[in-house]
Design a protein around this motif. Structure first.
Motif, mmCIF file in Angstrom:
data_model
loop_
_atom_site.group_PDB
_atom_site.id
_atom_site.type_symbol
_atom_site.label_atom_id
_atom_site.label_comp_id
_atom_site.label_asym_id
_atom_site.label_seq_id
_atom_site.Cartn_x
_atom_site.Cartn_y
_atom_site.Cartn_z
ATOM 1 N N ALA A 87 3.762 21.648 -12.565
ATOM 2 C CA ALA A 87 3.351 20.209 -12.388
ATOM 3 C C ALA A 87 3.265 20.053 -10.647
ATOM 4 N N GLN A 88 2.327 19.209 -10.365
ATOM 5 C CA GLN A 88 2.131 18.659 -8.954
ATOM 6 C C GLN A 88 3.303 17.695 -8.660
ATOM 7 N N ILE A 89 4.368 17.757 -7.994
ATOM 8 C CA ILE A 89 5.232 16.751 -7.701
ATOM 9 C C ILE A 89 5.262 16.066 -6.357
ATOM 10 N N ASP A 90 4.778 14.886 -6.233
ATOM 11 C CA ASP A 90 4.803 14.271 -4.716
ATOM 12 C C ASP A 90 5.741 13.282 -4.582
ATOM 13 N N ALA A 91 6.341 12.925 -3.480
ATOM 14 C CA ALA A 91 7.019 11.862 -3.363
ATOM 15 C C ALA A 91 6.392 10.855 -2.295
ATOM 16 N N LEU A 92 6.475 9.428 -2.588
ATOM 17 C CA LEU A 92 6.102 8.386 -1.807
ATOM 18 C C LEU A 92 7.301 7.832 -1.157
ATOM 19 N N VAL A 93 7.631 7.815 0.006
ATOM 20 C CA VAL A 93 8.750 7.411 0.659
ATOM 21 C C VAL A 93 8.082 6.258 1.938
ATOM 22 N N MET A 94 9.150 5.413 2.356
ATOM 23 C CA MET A 94 9.143 4.421 3.183
ATOM 24 C C MET A 94 9.383 4.692 4.554
ATOM 25 N N PHE A 95 10.587 5.401 4.646
ATOM 26 C CA PHE A 95 11.323 5.858 5.772
ATOM 27 C C PHE A 95 11.000 6.965 6.438
ATOM 28 N N LYS A 96 10.794 7.092 7.896
ATOM 29 C CA LYS A 96 10.998 8.367 8.549
ATOM 30 C C LYS A 96 11.976 9.478 8.205
ATOM 31 N N GLY A 97 12.957 9.070 8.090
ATOM 32 C CA GLY A 97 14.277 9.976 7.781
ATOM 33 C C GLY A 97 14.183 10.514 6.368
ATOM 34 N N THR A 98 13.649 9.655 5.329
ATOM 35 C CA THR A 98 13.496 10.112 4.245
ATOM 36 C C THR A 98 12.516 11.278 4.020
ATOM 37 N N SER B 166 4.347 17.659 -1.836
ATOM 38 C CA SER B 166 3.899 16.854 -0.598
ATOM 39 C C SER B 166 4.686 15.716 -0.631
ATOM 40 N N VAL B 167 4.925 15.004 0.684
ATOM 41 C CA VAL B 167 5.449 13.698 0.872
ATOM 42 C C VAL B 167 4.733 12.596 1.677
ATOM 43 N N ILE B 168 4.344 11.655 0.902
ATOM 44 C CA ILE B 168 3.618 10.699 1.616
ATOM 45 C C ILE B 168 4.336 9.541 2.144
ATOM 46 N N ARG B 169 4.094 9.171 3.352
ATOM 47 C CA ARG B 169 4.883 8.145 4.021
ATOM 48 C C ARG B 169 4.090 6.955 4.274
ATOM 49 N N PHE B 170 4.550 5.684 3.739
ATOM 50 C CA PHE B 170 3.709 4.422 4.041
ATOM 51 C C PHE B 170 4.742 3.431 4.416
ATOM 52 N N ASP B 171 4.695 2.827 5.503
ATOM 53 C CA ASP B 171 5.742 1.665 5.993
ATOM 54 C C ASP B 171 5.590 0.564 5.196
ATOM 55 N N PHE B 172 5.939 0.013 4.271
ATOM 56 C CA PHE B 172 5.486 -1.333 3.522
ATOM 57 C C PHE B 172 5.623 -2.260 4.178
ATOM 58 N N LEU B 173 7.211 -2.204 4.824
ATOM 59 C CA LEU B 173 7.591 -3.496 5.667
ATOM 60 C C LEU B 173 6.739 -3.806 6.890
ATOM 61 N N LYS B 174 6.262 -2.566 7.581
ATOM 62 C CA LYS B 174 5.722 -2.826 8.745
ATOM 63 C C LYS B 174 4.233 -3.175 8.446
ATOM 64 N N GLU B 175 3.379 -2.601 7.567
ATOM 65 C CA GLU B 175 2.117 -2.861 7.342
ATOM 66 C C GLU B 175 1.757 -4.262 6.681
ATOM 67 N N GLY B 176 2.462 -4.704 6.111
ATOM 68 C CA GLY B 176 2.294 -5.933 5.408
ATOM 69 C C GLY B 176 1.640 -6.106 4.109
ATOM 70 N N ALA B 177 1.613 -7.133 3.321
ATOM 71 C CA ALA B 177 1.008 -7.324 1.966
ATOM 72 C C ALA B 177 -0.384 -6.669 1.762
ATOM 73 N N VAL B 178 -1.270 -7.114 2.766
ATOM 74 C CA VAL B 178 -2.617 -6.817 2.515
ATOM 75 C C VAL B 178 -2.835 -5.188 2.412
ATOM 76 N N LYS B 179 -2.540 -4.625 3.615
ATOM 77 C CA LYS B 179 -2.534 -3.102 3.908
ATOM 78 C C LYS B 179 -1.572 -2.498 2.758
ATOM 79 N N SER B 180 -0.578 -2.910 2.316
ATOM 80 C CA SER B 180 0.287 -2.221 1.639
ATOM 81 C C SER B 180 -0.582 -2.081 0.066
ATOM 82 N N LEU B 181 -1.167 -3.404 -0.187
ATOM 83 C CA LEU B 181 -1.693 -3.382 -1.465
ATOM 84 C C LEU B 181 -2.905 -2.514 -1.711
ATOM 85 N N LYS B 182 -3.634 -2.520 -0.484
ATOM 86 C CA LYS B 182 -4.765 -1.594 -0.401
ATOM 87 C C LYS B 182 -4.260 -0.097 -0.628
ATOM 88 N N PHE B 183 -3.380 0.258 0.184
ATOM 89 C CA PHE B 183 -2.734 1.632 0.126
ATOM 90 C C PHE B 183 -2.377 2.132 -1.280
#
Length: 110
Positions: free
Chosen positions: A31-42, A54-71
């Motif tokens: 399997a391809q197993i990826d992780a979606l994380v919000m914090f740099k330390g994680t 792979s590890v995908i980082r997206f800061d949902f708190l910083k980016e706000g609702a609209v950018k988060s939804l698009k992501f």
């Protein structure tokens, strides 16, 4: 199979889930197993984990609702399964899990 681990909480919870990642990899070696994380330390902890592709980082708190939804919608239906880990009772994390549109969704409280 493509699996996305939603590890949106902090470092401590990511470390506690690490043994489960090993077990998941053992049960799904191809399997391809990826992780979606919000914090740099994680991300720093998980990017050296041999059980993740792979590890995908997206800061949902910083980016706000609209950018988060698009992501999130950009990832929609790209994974066969999603696993929402600690703390899985957060409604925001469950909404993200739902919006990803995977055919199989799991919520773990380990």
């Amino acid at each position: 199979m493509k699996i996305l681990i939603l590890a949106l909480s902090g470092i401590g919870d990511a470390l506690m889930f690490t043994p489960a990642l090993r077990l998941l990899r053992e049960s799904q070696p191809a399997a391809q197993i990826d992780a979606l994380v919000m914090f740099k330390g994680t991300k720093e902890i998980y990017q050296t984990n041999p059980n993740l592709n792979s590890v995908i980082r997206f800061d949902f708190l910083k980016e706000g609702a609209v950018k988060s939804l698009k992501f999130v919608l950009g990832l929609r239906k790209k994974y066969d399964a999603t696993i929402n880990v600690y703390p899985s009772n957060r409604k925001e994390y469950n909404v993200i899990n739902f919006l990803l549109g995977a055919k199989q969704r799991a919520v773990l409280n380990i």
